[in-house]
Write a protein that holds these residues in place. Structure first.
Motif, PDB file in Angstrom:
ATOM      1  N   GLY A 448       0.789  -1.219   0.000  1.00 24.63           N
ATOM      2  CA  GLY A 448       0.000   0.000   0.000  1.00 24.63           C
ATOM      3  C   GLY A 448       0.822   1.270   0.000  1.00 24.63           C
ATOM      4  N   HIS A 449       2.125   1.167  -0.220  1.00 27.55           N
ATOM      5  CA  HIS A 449       2.982   2.342  -0.343  1.00 27.55           C
ATOM      6  C   HIS A 449       2.916   2.874  -1.776  1.00 27.55           C
ATOM      7  CE1 HIS A 449       5.721   2.328   3.362  1.00 27.55           C
ATOM      8  NE2 HIS A 449       4.804   1.407   3.587  1.00 27.55           N
ATOM      9  N   LEU A 450       2.948   4.177  -1.911  1.00 24.95           N
ATOM     10  CA  LEU A 450       2.904   4.806  -3.224  1.00 24.95           C
ATOM     11  C   LEU A 450       4.309   4.922  -3.797  1.00 24.95           C
ATOM     12  CD1 LEU A 450       1.116   6.278  -5.360  1.00 24.95           C
ATOM     13  CD2 LEU A 450       1.675   8.413  -4.160  1.00 24.95           C
ATOM     14  N   ILE A 451       4.445   4.559  -5.057  1.00 24.15           N
ATOM     15  CA  ILE A 451       5.690   4.747  -5.803  1.00 24.15           C
ATOM     16  C   ILE A 451       5.433   5.842  -6.836  1.00 24.15           C
ATOM     17  CG2 ILE A 451       7.395   3.686  -7.333  1.00 24.15           C
ATOM     18  CD1 ILE A 451       6.547   0.972  -6.123  1.00 24.15           C
ATOM     19  N   VAL A 452       6.200   6.921  -6.767  1.00 21.28           N
ATOM     20  CA  VAL A 452       6.049   8.030  -7.711  1.00 21.28           C
ATOM     21  C   VAL A 452       7.037   7.823  -8.851  1.00 21.28           C
ATOM     22  CG1 VAL A 452       6.142  10.523  -8.027  1.00 21.28           C
ATOM     23  CG2 VAL A 452       5.316   9.577  -5.872  1.00 21.28           C
ATOM     24  N   LEU A 453       6.518   7.755 -10.073  1.00 18.50           N
ATOM     25  CA  LEU A 453       7.338   7.490 -11.245  1.00 18.50           C
ATOM     26  C   LEU A 453       7.818   8.752 -11.936  1.00 18.50           C
ATOM     27  CD1 LEU A 453       5.188   4.606 -12.767  1.00 18.50           C
ATOM     28  CD2 LEU A 453       7.217   4.398 -11.323  1.00 18.50           C
ATOM     29  N   GLY A 454       7.314   9.904 -11.522  1.00 19.77           N
ATOM     30  CA  GLY A 454       7.668  11.160 -12.175  1.00 19.77           C
ATOM     31  C   GLY A 454       6.429  11.827 -12.733  1.00 19.77           C
ATOM     32  N   ARG A 455       6.634  12.941 -13.429  1.00 21.44           N
ATOM     33  CA  ARG A 455       5.513  13.627 -14.043  1.00 21.44           C
ATOM     34  C   ARG A 455       4.883  12.734 -15.105  1.00 21.44           C
ATOM     35  NH1 ARG A 455       3.149  17.055 -11.279  1.00 21.44           N
ATOM     36  NH2 ARG A 455       2.410  18.260 -13.071  1.00 21.44           N
ATOM     37  N   LEU A 456       3.555  12.705 -15.132  1.00 22.05           N
ATOM     38  CA  LEU A 456       2.828  11.830 -16.048  1.00 22.05           C
ATOM     39  C   LEU A 456       3.243  12.077 -17.494  1.00 22.05           C
ATOM     40  CD1 LEU A 456       0.522   9.707 -16.225  1.00 22.05           C
ATOM     41  CD2 LEU A 456      -1.049  11.624 -16.593  1.00 22.05           C
ATOM     42  N   LYS A 457       3.445  13.347 -17.845  1.00 25.61           N
ATOM     43  CA  LYS A 457       3.812  13.682 -19.223  1.00 25.61           C
ATOM     44  C   LYS A 457       5.217  13.218 -19.581  1.00 25.61           C
ATOM     45  CE  LYS A 457       0.828  17.779 -19.435  1.00 25.61           C
ATOM     46  NZ  LYS A 457       0.792  19.256 -19.590  1.00 25.61           N
ATOM     47  N   GLU A 458       6.038  12.933 -18.558  1.00 25.18           N
ATOM     48  CA  GLU A 458       7.427  12.557 -18.813  1.00 25.18           C
ATOM     49  C   GLU A 458       7.630  11.046 -18.876  1.00 25.18           C
ATOM     50  OE1 GLU A 458       9.637  14.514 -15.778  1.00 25.18           O
ATOM     51  OE2 GLU A 458       9.092  16.526 -16.457  1.00 25.18           O
ATOM     52  N   VAL A 459       6.701  10.272 -18.357  1.00 29.08           N
ATOM     53  CA  VAL A 459       6.814   8.814 -18.424  1.00 29.08           C
ATOM     54  C   VAL A 459       6.467   8.385 -19.843  1.00 29.08           C
ATOM     55  CG1 VAL A 459       5.923   6.628 -17.558  1.00 29.08           C
ATOM     56  CG2 VAL A 459       6.244   8.555 -15.993  1.00 29.08           C
ATOM     57  N   GLY A 460       7.393   7.703 -20.478  1.00 28.78           N
ATOM     58  CA  GLY A 460       7.174   7.383 -21.892  1.00 28.78           C
ATOM     59  C   GLY A 460       7.656   6.001 -22.267  1.00 28.78           C
ATOM     60  N   HIS A 461       7.874   5.828 -23.563  1.00 30.84           N
ATOM     61  CA  HIS A 461       8.306   4.552 -24.114  1.00 30.84           C
ATOM     62  C   HIS A 461       9.432   4.789 -25.117  1.00 30.84           C
ATOM     63  CE1 HIS A 461       4.122   3.860 -22.846  1.00 30.84           C
ATOM     64  NE2 HIS A 461       4.465   2.611 -22.654  1.00 30.84           N
ATOM     65  N   LEU A 462      10.373   3.853 -25.134  1.00 30.91           N
ATOM     66  CA  LEU A 462      11.359   3.864 -26.207  1.00 30.91           C
ATOM     67  C   LEU A 462      10.672   3.483 -27.515  1.00 30.91           C
ATOM     68  CD1 LEU A 462      14.366   2.072 -24.461  1.00 30.91           C
ATOM     69  CD2 LEU A 462      13.924   4.523 -24.644  1.00 30.91           C
ATOM     70  N   ALA A 463      11.386   3.627 -28.590  1.00 28.22           N
ATOM     71  CA  ALA A 463      10.806   3.342 -29.903  1.00 28.22           C
ATOM     72  C   ALA A 463      10.343   1.897 -30.011  1.00 28.22           C
ATOM     73  CB  ALA A 463      11.816   3.653 -31.002  1.00 28.22           C
ATOM     74  N   ASP A 464      10.982   0.983 -29.264  1.00 28.87           N
ATOM     75  CA  ASP A 464      10.587  -0.430 -29.331  1.00 28.87           C
ATOM     76  C   ASP A 464       9.455  -0.771 -28.370  1.00 28.87           C
ATOM     77  OD1 ASP A 464      11.781  -0.395 -26.862  1.00 28.87           O
ATOM     78  OD2 ASP A 464      13.343  -1.857 -27.334  1.00 28.87           O
ATOM     79  N   GLY A 465       8.912   0.238 -27.688  1.00 27.57           N
ATOM     80  CA  GLY A 465       7.800   0.017 -26.773  1.00 27.57           C
ATOM     81  C   GLY A 465       8.192  -0.173 -25.325  1.00 27.57           C
ATOM     82  N   ARG A 467       8.806   0.618 -21.732  1.00 26.14           N
ATOM     83  CA  ARG A 467       8.342   1.723 -20.899  1.00 26.14           C
ATOM     84  C   ARG A 467       9.455   2.155 -19.953  1.00 26.14           C
ATOM     85  NH1 ARG A 467       4.738   2.458 -16.144  1.00 26.14           N
ATOM     86  NH2 ARG A 467       3.390   4.247 -16.549  1.00 26.14           N
ATOM     87  N   PHE A 468       9.614   3.459 -19.792  1.00 25.02           N
ATOM     88  CA  PHE A 468      10.630   3.937 -18.860  1.00 25.02           C
ATOM     89  C   PHE A 468      10.193   5.247 -18.213  1.00 25.02           C
ATOM     90  CE2 PHE A 468      11.626   6.891 -22.085  1.00 25.02           C
ATOM     91  CZ  PHE A 468      12.582   7.794 -21.646  1.00 25.02           C
ATOM     92  N   ALA A 469      10.651   5.444 -16.982  1.00 24.56           N
ATOM     93  CA  ALA A 469      10.374   6.659 -16.223  1.00 24.56           C
ATOM     94  C   ALA A 469      11.702   7.383 -16.023  1.00 24.56           C
ATOM     95  CB  ALA A 469       9.736   6.328 -14.880  1.00 24.56           C
ATOM     96  N   PRO A 470      11.922   8.500 -16.702  1.00 19.83           N
ATOM     97  CA  PRO A 470      13.217   9.183 -16.635  1.00 19.83           C
ATOM     98  C   PRO A 470      13.669   9.491 -15.215  1.00 19.83           C
ATOM     99  CG  PRO A 470      11.846  10.145 -18.360  1.00 19.83           C
ATOM    100  CD  PRO A 470      10.989   9.179 -17.607  1.00 19.83           C
ATOM    101  N   GLN A 471      12.726   9.870 -14.345  1.00 18.30           N
ATOM    102  CA  GLN A 471      13.110  10.315 -13.010  1.00 18.30           C
ATOM    103  C   GLN A 471      13.796   9.224 -12.207  1.00 18.30           C
ATOM    104  OE1 GLN A 471      10.136  11.483  -9.793  1.00 18.30           O
ATOM    105  NE2 GLN A 471      10.817  13.487 -10.490  1.00 18.30           N
ATOM    106  N   LEU A 472      13.420   7.963 -12.419  1.00 21.30           N
ATOM    107  CA  LEU A 472      14.031   6.880 -11.654  1.00 21.30           C
ATOM    108  C   LEU A 472      15.520   6.767 -11.964  1.00 21.30           C
ATOM    109  CD1 LEU A 472      11.260   4.119 -11.855  1.00 21.30           C
ATOM    110  CD2 LEU A 472      11.630   5.864 -10.094  1.00 21.30           C
ATOM    111  N   LEU A 473      15.876   6.873 -13.256  1.00 14.81           N
ATOM    112  CA  LEU A 473      17.288   6.816 -13.632  1.00 14.81           C
ATOM    113  C   LEU A 473      18.010   8.098 -13.212  1.00 14.81           C
ATOM    114  CD1 LEU A 473      19.707   5.517 -14.977  1.00 14.81           C
ATOM    115  CD2 LEU A 473      18.826   6.276 -17.201  1.00 14.81           C
TER     116      LEU A 473
END
Length: 622
Positions: A448-465, A467-473
């Protein structure tokens, strides 16, 4: 007045009138201010402000470094039913002017001549400006520019009338205009009522274990909602003791003198401090360096096992027991955190590596998650349950859910009234059934802990599909003492690439030890040796990541990202959309196979503009 922030102020003034509420360091001495003196000053200043034309619904801007006068002006405005608006002390003149015009401020309270200079171009539309650091300011005094102390003194005759008017205040009265972070454009002004702020206090108090006898250290901008909740709301509600440092240059020394019980810092400062420690350790003699490395490794391994729920074992326990007095205790004292019972990080997620570092040296560090719109109070780590990859479960009385699009949605009594003078934005930020849309992407773990992946608009996909969240890296990379900021790229691209801002002090020290010549920041950033160093740091930080998400190419930026250039916010969050436009040729070079790209970057400073011309190298990660 019941249920407002002013109620506990006057209660403490009655039950413990001579006890210190505030301390400020001036001329090298910590000067106290009692609860009774503070409450009287609030009433006096309110009377003076009212005589100058501030009334219910009017906006009072406050501009300057943290000081007793800052919070007194805020409370005096609230006593009149007016709306205090805090501005960042490092804001440029045009930014200050925009806020004053947009909010239609009645008046401004500023710290000194530097801040007054930003306001003077707008004097015609203001009714008054007060200055609290009055020495050497007599040439400015006029019908509109006045000494803070003189206005408070003049208002003393109205003290009882102001006190009588407090009865008109209710919990639903708007108490604060809180600027939003502005990562995607101009800041909006979130209207927070007394009830919103007190709800945030109640939600956080028990989870964080605040007892009411803590010493605080107020140094983060009071325009930021996180510092507001600590320095103003929690202090008033619980009767805490706040210390204000003398000036930025003595901040570290003042912190070591205070050694606060409860300490708040945003991720950038936690990252900088960890990087500083590691950099200084590398400069020490071989015996100290080896002792530090051995001790820290033992402490880190113990912290990691604890997070994983694994048995530590007698051998490691013995090593940690020996390492704590040798490494952790002196390190905490050096950082000014020897007596800190609870430490908080907020404003953005802190990387697991940095989080683990502080837990390893015995600091009870916890994440708190929230926005200006939620009084910085949505989720928090409870005692004994602070996994570094999460921001904790929802606070008591707070509902959090994830939308179908992956956005974090919030309901609770701390959710704001709306945006000042912006009904359209207010409507857009709520779902039809009343959930606040945070703009952040997230998920819940099995506890039940929340994991924040970053801004919704910034979470995306590489060209091959993938999924990655820039903020984590980004958080992982900023654990390096040599990387101050990094922008991870890759959405709809074939691979992950990086724009890296080096830590100037640590990289300069590293270069000097190796007799690597440089003159300016751009000359240092372009050195081949620095590129090799950063490539090693990137490779080490991303070694445990899935291969598809490991960065392949990077460039070291020729300048530091700066809020004056609108590349980061005043709270040090990257404005990704601005960076991607400004450095577009460099980004295209990263993905187009270029080895060097020439840039022309406009830079701004108080009083002018210029252009930085630089040829930036692009390199492959090792």
């Amino acid at each position: 007045m019941k249920g407002t922030l002013l109620e506990p102020l006057f209660r403490w003034a009655e039950v413990r009138p001579q006890a210190p509420a505030l301390r400020v360091k001036r001329l090298g001495v910590w000067q106290p201010r009692s609860w009774r003196a503070w409450a009287d000053e609030v009433l006096d200043l309110a009377g003076g402000l009212e005589a100058l034309g501030l009334g219910a619904g009017g906006v009072l801007a406050v501009l300057g470094r943290n000081a007793p006068e800052w919070v007194t002006a805020e409370l005096a405005a609230q006593a009149l039913g007016a709306l205090p608006l805090g501005l960042y002390a490092d804001a440029m003149a045009d930014e200050v002017g925009w806020f004053l015009e947009y909010a239609e401020a009645v008046g401004v309270v500023v710290a000194d001549e530097e801040q007054l200079d930003k306001v003077l171009p707008h004097l015609e539309r203001l009714r008054f400006v007060l200055v609290w650091e009055e020495a050497g300011m007599s040439r400015y005094w006029s019908d509109k520019v006045r000494p803070y102390s003189a206005v408070a003194e003049a208002g003393r005759a109205r003290r009882e009338a102001v006190r009588a008017g407090l009865a008109a205040l209710t919990p639903e009265t708007v108490a604060l205009l809180a600027p939003t972070s502005g990562t995607t454009g101009r800041s909006k002004l979130a209207m927070l009522s007394h009830a919103n702020l007190m709800a945030g206090h109640h939600a956080l108090r028990d989870v964080l274990g605040l007892r009411g006898d803590e010493w605080l250290f107020s140094y983060l901008p009071l325009a930021w909602i996180g510092e507001q909740m600590l320095t103003v709301v929690q202090t008033l509600a619980l009767g805490l003791l706040v210390h204000f440092p003398s000036e930025p240059a003595t901040l570290a020394e003042d912190l070591r003198e205070v050694q606060p019980d409860f300490y708040l810092a945003p991720p950038r400062l936690w990252e900088d401090a960890a990087a500083f420690v590691q950099s200084r350790a590398q400069e020490a003699g071989w015996l100290k360096r080896r002792t530090f490395r051995w001790g820290l490794d033992a402490l880190l391994e113990g912290a990691r096992r604890g997070f994983r729920g694994e048995r530590v074992g007698p051998g490691l326990d013995l090593a940690r027991a020996a390492a704590y007095p040798l490494v952790a205790r002196p390190l905490r004292g050096r950082l000014g955190l020897a007596d800190t019972r609870v430490a908080i990080t907020g404003g953005a997620p802190l990387g697991p590596e940095v989080f683990t570092f502080y837990r390893a040296i015995g600091l009870d560090i916890r994440q708190v998650y929230g926005q200006s719109e939620t009084a910085a109070s949505t989720c928090a780590h409870p005692a004994g349950d602070a996994p570094p990859e999460t921001v904790g479960p929802p606070l008591p009385g707070t509902e959090v859910k994830i939308s179908e699009e992956g956005e974090i949605l919030v309901k609770g009594p701390q959710v704001f009234v709306g945006y000042y003078k912006n009904e359209e934005a207010t409507r857009e930020t709520f779902t039809p059934d009343g959930w606040f849309k945070s703009g952040d992407a997230g998920a819940f773990d099995e506890r039940g802990h929340l994991i924040v992946l970053g801004r919704l608009k910034e979470v995306g996909h590489l060209a091959d599909g993938t999924r990655f969240a820039p903020q984590l890296l980004e958080n992982r990379l900023k654990y390096s003492p040599f990387i101050r900021e990094v922008v991870v790229l890759g959405h709809d691209r074939p691979f992950v690439a990086l724009l890296v801002e080096i830590d100037p002090e640590n990289v300069q020290n590293w270069a000097r030890r190796r007799r690597i010549p440089f003159t300016t920041y751009p000359s240092l950033a372009g050195r081949d040796e620095v590129y090799e160093l950063i490539a090693r740091e990137i490779a080490a930080a991303s070694a445990q990541m899935p291969e598809a998400l490991r960065p392949r190419r990077f460039a070291v930026l020729p300048k530091e990202l700066h809020p004056d250039d609108e590349e980061i916010t005043r709270t040090r969050k990257v404005k990704r959309n601005v960076v991607e436009v400004r450095y577009a040729p460099l980004i295209e070079g990263l993905y187009g196979g270029a080895e060097r790209v020439r840039l022309e970057l406009p830079i701004r400073f108080e009083g002018g503009e210029d252009v930085l011309e630089a040829e930036v190298r692009i390199a492959d990660v090792l």
